[in-house]
Design a protein around this motif. Structure first.
Motif, PDB file in Angstrom:
ATOM      1  N   GLN A  24     -38.161 -35.869 -53.639  1.00 26.53           N
ATOM      2  CA  GLN A  24     -38.180 -34.507 -53.774  1.00 26.53           C
ATOM      3  C   GLN A  24     -37.368 -34.245 -54.357  1.00 26.53           C
ATOM      4  O   GLN A  24     -37.738 -32.710 -54.656  1.00 26.53           O
ATOM      5  CB  GLN A  24     -38.421 -34.200 -51.787  1.00 26.53           C
ATOM      6  CG  GLN A  24     -39.841 -34.529 -51.277  1.00 26.53           C
ATOM      7  CD  GLN A  24     -39.910 -34.102 -49.792  1.00 26.53           C
ATOM      8  OE1 GLN A  24     -38.906 -33.658 -49.333  1.00 26.53           O
ATOM      9  NE2 GLN A  24     -40.382 -34.342 -48.957  1.00 26.53           N
ATOM     10  N   ASN A  25     -35.997 -34.043 -54.629  1.00 24.90           N
ATOM     11  CA  ASN A  25     -35.420 -34.025 -55.398  1.00 24.90           C
ATOM     12  C   ASN A  25     -35.488 -34.039 -56.665  1.00 24.90           C
ATOM     13  O   ASN A  25     -35.455 -33.045 -57.475  1.00 24.90           O
ATOM     14  CB  ASN A  25     -33.687 -33.651 -54.759  1.00 24.90           C
ATOM     15  CG  ASN A  25     -33.016 -33.739 -53.963  1.00 24.90           C
ATOM     16  OD1 ASN A  25     -33.689 -32.475 -53.588  1.00 24.90           O
ATOM     17  ND2 ASN A  25     -32.524 -34.075 -52.901  1.00 24.90           N
ATOM     18  N   ASN A  26     -35.856 -35.330 -57.203  1.00 29.76           N
ATOM     19  CA  ASN A  26     -35.956 -35.562 -58.258  1.00 29.76           C
ATOM     20  C   ASN A  26     -37.112 -35.821 -59.477  1.00 29.76           C
ATOM     21  O   ASN A  26     -36.886 -35.791 -60.806  1.00 29.76           O
ATOM     22  CB  ASN A  26     -34.793 -36.845 -58.744  1.00 29.76           C
ATOM     23  CG  ASN A  26     -33.706 -37.217 -58.615  1.00 29.76           C
ATOM     24  OD1 ASN A  26     -32.676 -35.875 -58.758  1.00 29.76           O
ATOM     25  ND2 ASN A  26     -33.111 -38.110 -58.121  1.00 29.76           N
ATOM     26  N   GLY A  27     -38.189 -35.972 -58.278  1.00 25.87           N
ATOM     27  CA  GLY A  27     -39.989 -35.880 -58.473  1.00 25.87           C
ATOM     28  C   GLY A  27     -39.899 -38.061 -59.047  1.00 25.87           C
ATOM     29  O   GLY A  27     -41.028 -37.849 -59.594  1.00 25.87           O
ATOM     30  N   HIS A  28     -39.340 -38.585 -58.868  1.00 25.64           N
ATOM     31  CA  HIS A  28     -39.216 -39.714 -59.329  1.00 25.64           C
ATOM     32  C   HIS A  28     -38.610 -40.483 -57.770  1.00 25.64           C
ATOM     33  O   HIS A  28     -37.579 -40.331 -57.435  1.00 25.64           O
ATOM     34  CB  HIS A  28     -38.655 -40.385 -60.694  1.00 25.64           C
ATOM     35  CG  HIS A  28     -37.774 -40.095 -61.032  1.00 25.64           C
ATOM     36  ND1 HIS A  28     -36.953 -41.519 -60.849  1.00 25.64           N
ATOM     37  CD2 HIS A  28     -37.341 -39.389 -61.271  1.00 25.64           C
ATOM     38  CE1 HIS A  28     -35.554 -40.697 -61.777  1.00 25.64           C
ATOM     39  NE2 HIS A  28     -35.886 -38.943 -61.787  1.00 25.64           N
ATOM     40  N   ILE A  29     -38.404 -42.182 -58.053  1.00 22.11           N
ATOM     41  CA  ILE A  29     -38.338 -43.061 -57.177  1.00 22.11           C
ATOM     42  C   ILE A  29     -38.208 -44.564 -57.795  1.00 22.11           C
ATOM     43  O   ILE A  29     -39.222 -44.974 -57.529  1.00 22.11           O
ATOM     44  CB  ILE A  29     -37.805 -42.818 -55.381  1.00 22.11           C
ATOM     45  CG1 ILE A  29     -37.065 -43.904 -54.850  1.00 22.11           C
ATOM     46  CG2 ILE A  29     -39.110 -43.108 -54.757  1.00 22.11           C
ATOM     47  CD1 ILE A  29     -36.703 -42.863 -53.614  1.00 22.11           C
ATOM     48  N   LEU A  30     -37.892 -44.783 -57.436  1.00 18.11           N
ATOM     49  CA  LEU A  30     -37.839 -46.691 -57.310  1.00 18.11           C
ATOM     50  C   LEU A  30     -37.619 -47.531 -56.624  1.00 18.11           C
ATOM     51  O   LEU A  30     -36.883 -46.813 -55.427  1.00 18.11           O
ATOM     52  CB  LEU A  30     -37.094 -47.383 -58.369  1.00 18.11           C
ATOM     53  CG  LEU A  30     -36.657 -48.934 -58.870  1.00 18.11           C
ATOM     54  CD1 LEU A  30     -38.490 -49.860 -58.584  1.00 18.11           C
ATOM     55  CD2 LEU A  30     -36.095 -49.705 -60.134  1.00 18.11           C
ATOM     56  N   LEU A  31     -38.946 -48.105 -55.517  1.00 15.79           N
ATOM     57  CA  LEU A  31     -38.870 -48.703 -54.540  1.00 15.79           C
ATOM     58  C   LEU A  31     -38.733 -49.787 -54.904  1.00 15.79           C
ATOM     59  O   LEU A  31     -40.442 -50.727 -55.642  1.00 15.79           O
ATOM     60  CB  LEU A  31     -40.128 -48.831 -53.555  1.00 15.79           C
ATOM     61  CG  LEU A  31     -39.291 -46.850 -53.548  1.00 15.79           C
ATOM     62  CD1 LEU A  31     -40.730 -46.548 -52.040  1.00 15.79           C
ATOM     63  CD2 LEU A  31     -37.873 -46.615 -52.240  1.00 15.79           C
TER      64      LEU A  31
END
Length: 273
Positions: A24-31
């Motif tokens: 929610q802070n960055n607008g992206h994530i790697l899982l």
């Protein structure tokens, strides 16, 4: 086999609050390990075969990547993955909504030996014909994807604006966003090595790009685009040709101001909606 696949894809992914906050802070994530290891080979084979079945509809974006869309409508194995509560549960938690609907699925094939050129910086929101900020795409390589194969880079926090909304993916969008990054001192999250089954999730408003594929293998990736299940179709007409085309193609029969919910857009977590 179908029973085992459905069982594995019904299991919740262990997503912690810090990861939700990161997205929610960055607008992206790697899982990591989003697709269970036991399912990757079958999905890869099926995606390749179904992509070929849709070859006549294939689109080539400036030699950067080749796509086909909505494989789930013609293949049962792909359908099981696209309608998986495991993946949709991640998307809903990251967005902070009760459920998500399917926008569409896509293949993303980038040729090796430099033939798959760099993907320009862009915002997907240019193409999305919805009245919601709750839009998210899962992007997963179906083979191990080192940095020189062209996984994606992102500009952190860029999902909080729509500065490049007016530009389709192009050299112009690339130059425009590069200038914004330099002028505003924005943070670029560089591409990372991804194993088959790892996945990135990004907002349709997050600036993103990918380098050319300089390996000897074609990058084989698959994506599922979701949106908040309560989203509506905008009251105003689409502001560009691609939005108009996507509205007609992916939301047949939907009316301005009404729910963005057609037979092509099933809710995943609560399918009766």
């Amino acid at each position: 086999m179908v029973f085992n696949t459905r069982f594995a894809l019904a299991e919740d992914y262990n997503l912690c609050q810090s990861q939700v906050d990161e997205y929610q802070n960055n607008g992206h994530i790697l899982l990591r390990n989003v697709i269970p290891e036991s399912e990757i080979a079958e999905l890869r084979t099926t995606v390749l075969r179904t992509h070929e079945a849709l070859k006549a509809e294939e689109e080539d974006f400036q030699k950067a990547f080749r796509i086909t869309q909505n494989l789930w409508e013609i293949n049962d194995t792909v359908r099981v993955h696209v309608l998986s509560k495991r993946y949709a549960g991640i998307a809903a938690k990251l967005l902070g909504c009760r459920d998500v609907r399917i926008y569409h699925d896509l293949t993303f094939f980038k040729e090796g030996l430099g033939k798959g050129k760099a993907t320009p910086w862009h915002q997907d929101g240019h193409y999305w014909p919805l009245d919601t900020e709750g839009c998210i795409t899962l992007w997963v390589p179906l083979i191990d994807c080192p940095v020189d194969m062209g996984p994606m880079s992102f500009v952190s926090g860029s999902h909080l604006n729509k500065n490049a909304e007016h530009l389709p993916i192009s050299d112009e969008s690339d130059e425009y966003i590069r200038n914004l990054v330099e002028k505003e001192n924005l943070t670029v999250a560089p591409a990372q090595h991804m194993n088959a089954g790892d996945a990135t999730f990004h907002s349709c408003w997050t600036y993103h790009a990918a380098a050319s594929n300089t390996t000897e293998r074609t990058r084989i990736a698959f994506a599922i685009a979701y949106y908040d299940a309560d989203a509506k179709v905008p009251l105003q007409p689409p502001t560009n040709e691609r939005r108009a085309a996507n509205l007609a193609r992916w939301f047949p029969g939907a009316v301005p101001g009404g729910p963005a919910a057609t037979e092509k857009n099933p809710a995943v977590l609560f399918p009766r909606d």
